[in-house]
Design a protein around this motif. Structure first.
Motif, PDB file in Angstrom:
ATOM      1  N   VAL A  52       0.873  -1.177   0.000  1.00 35.00           N
ATOM      2  CA  VAL A  52       0.000   0.000   0.000  1.00 35.00           C
ATOM      3  C   VAL A  52       0.908   1.224   0.000  1.00 35.00           C
ATOM      4  O   VAL A  52       1.720   1.390   0.911  1.00 35.00           O
ATOM      5  CB  VAL A  52      -0.947  -0.004   1.224  1.00 35.00           C
ATOM      6  CG1 VAL A  52      -1.706   1.321   1.317  1.00 35.00           C
ATOM      7  CG2 VAL A  52      -1.931  -1.171   1.141  1.00 35.00           C
ATOM      8  N   ALA A  67      -7.538   2.270   3.057  1.00 35.93           N
ATOM      9  CA  ALA A  67      -6.702   2.330   1.852  1.00 35.93           C
ATOM     10  C   ALA A  67      -7.337   3.194   0.773  1.00 35.93           C
ATOM     11  O   ALA A  67      -6.872   3.206  -0.375  1.00 35.93           O
ATOM     12  CB  ALA A  67      -6.451   0.921   1.326  1.00 35.93           C
ATOM     13  N   VAL A  72      -2.359   0.375  -4.483  1.00 31.26           N
ATOM     14  CA  VAL A  72      -2.218  -0.975  -3.941  1.00 31.26           C
ATOM     15  C   VAL A  72      -1.608  -1.870  -5.016  1.00 31.26           C
ATOM     16  O   VAL A  72      -2.021  -1.821  -6.178  1.00 31.26           O
ATOM     17  CB  VAL A  72      -3.585  -1.538  -3.495  1.00 31.26           C
ATOM     18  CG1 VAL A  72      -3.453  -2.964  -2.987  1.00 31.26           C
ATOM     19  CG2 VAL A  72      -4.208  -0.635  -2.433  1.00 31.26           C
TER      20      VAL A  72
END
Lengths: 163, 266
Positions: A52, A67, A72
């Motif tokens: 991430v 997130a 990612v």
């Protein structure tokens, strides 16, 4: 419910998730990227490691909403078409797996490790220490460590050749 | 995990307002303890208030003869900080030994101390270095802050903002990790301060969390060598005793870790 959008392996994705949805479930169930595994589900085993914003994290211990907006990268995002990432190639070459369940997490942790130390700067002791959060129940780690060392050295050579 | 409502705080003021407006909220920072606890249904906060993106709660800077670290700063950032490595190497080493690399990328200083796990590493550094904790309401010394196992002086609506660590002359941390969980069975942080005083703080072993050993501190103030603490044992009565080790075993570990920490401090 929350709206999340993020880049997964370079592709913009978005969707509605429950606030409690874990990143690993978002990746696996919404994106159908099932290379990221759920092993222990208690943040011990590292089968779920993804990157991430360029850092290895355990995607079973992160909410998808945390997130939001992030970059990612999963195991599916490492290879360049049919060309395996050097770490993937080294795991194949050195037989760094048996059942393969821990392998995606091992490889994502290995790539992160090489990024942090710089290619060619890993010795066996460091690799073993750095693998503290990745558990393999088949191999005894021997070939995993060998593969990571080989990939690190290989990548240093590639970097030199490019310069 | 039970249902919960997630909020991303944009500022400290926003986080305080969100805390005040929720039923049974929890602050979410790195989430490396809170989320596993929620997954086990041992915690079920109605609301999660994520403080990890508040810029004011990040960063490491020099503050006179101290190093100030924002509460949302990750263990990896503390471990990798050139400033911390140069000024308080024992603290950088401690941060680099928490959990594993992926956990250190998420877990934060503020989250760790607000949770005050009796086996967490950070509390020993805060107590031995005589750190000051700044919150949304006040400043607290480390010894005022840590009040018992998983207990702190924090009010329900109070948030840790930063921790200021005075630069010690010498400092080091040594821990004996549980072979499975890697949490400290005993961890000892030793710091010799500029005025000649020494502080020794023990984590992982005490029933009430972090504690100091006055006897070791006095011995080390007179003679800062591993031999000075070799013959000193902490009282096993107040120590944890479980399947991982008896209190007598932990008492022995404390002495061994204290010797190793003093040797590492040099």
């Amino acid at each position: 419910m929350a709206h999340v959008s993020m880049s997964v392996n370079g592709k913009k994705v978005s969707g509605q998730v429950e606030d409690r949805t874990l990143l690993v479930n978002f990746i696996r169930e919404t994106r159908n990227l099932t290379g990221t595994h759920v092993g222990c589900d208690t943040s011990q085993c590292g089968a779920c490691v993804v990157h991430v914003n360029g850092k290895a994290v355990k995607s079973c211990t992160l909410l998808a909403v945390q997130a939001d907006g992030a970059d990612v990268v999963t195991i599916e995002g490492l290879a360049n078409g049919a060309n395996l990432h050097p770490v993937q190639a080294a795991f194949r070459e050195h037989h760094g797996l048996q059942c393969g369940f821990c392998t995606p997490g091992m490889i994502m942790s290995a790539v992160d490790m090489i990024n942090r130390y710089g290619p060619g700067n890993l010795d066996e002791k460091t690799i073993r220490h750095e693998l503290e959060g990745n558990i393999c129940r088949c191999t005894g780690y021997q070939n995993i460590v060998k593969a990571i060392k080989a990939a690190s050295d290989e990548m240093a050579g590639m970097q030199q050749a490019a310069e | 995990m039970y249902e919960t409502t997630y909020h991303r705080a944009e500022s400290v003021e926003n986080a305080v307002a969100l805390l005040g407006g929720a039923d049974d909220p929890k602050i979410l920072s790195g989430g490396q303890t809170l989320l596993p606890t929620m997954k086990q249904r041992l915690a079920a906060p109605s609301d999660l208030i994520d403080v990890s993106r508040i810029a004011d709660m990040h960063g490491i800077c020099e503050d006179g003869n101290a190093i100030s670290i924002g509460a949302a700063t990750t263990h990896a950032e503390v471990a990798g900080s050139d400033l911390v490595k140069a000024r308080i190497p024992g603290l950088a080493k401690l941060a680099g030994g928490i959990g594993d690399p992926a956990v250190r990328h998420m877990g934060t200083l503020g989250g760790s101390i607000a949770n005050n796990d009796p086996a967490a590493d950070y509390p020993s550094a805060l107590v031995a270095l005589n750190a000051t904790i700044s919150t949304t309401k006040r400043k607290l010394s480390a010894e005022e802050f840590f009040t018992g196992m998983f207990e702190t002086a924090l009010d329900e609506d109070e948030i840790v903002l930063s921790v200021s660590f005075p630069v010690a002359e010498k400092s080091a941390y040594a821990k004996y990790p549980n072979p499975a969980s890697r949490y400290a069975m005993a961890g000892v942080f030793v710091a010799r301060h500029g005025d000649g005083t020494v502080r020794v703080a023990v984590t992982g072993a005490g029933q009430n969390g972090v504690f100091r050993s006055a006897e070791m501190e006095a011995a080390l103030a007179a003679n800062f060598t591993p031999e000075a603490v070799a013959g000193i044992s902490v009282d096993a009565d107040g120590l944890l005793s479980d399947i991982h080790g008896s209190n007598a075993y932990r008492a022995n570990l404390v002495t061994v870790m204290a010797k190793r920490a003093v040797a590492a401090a040099g």
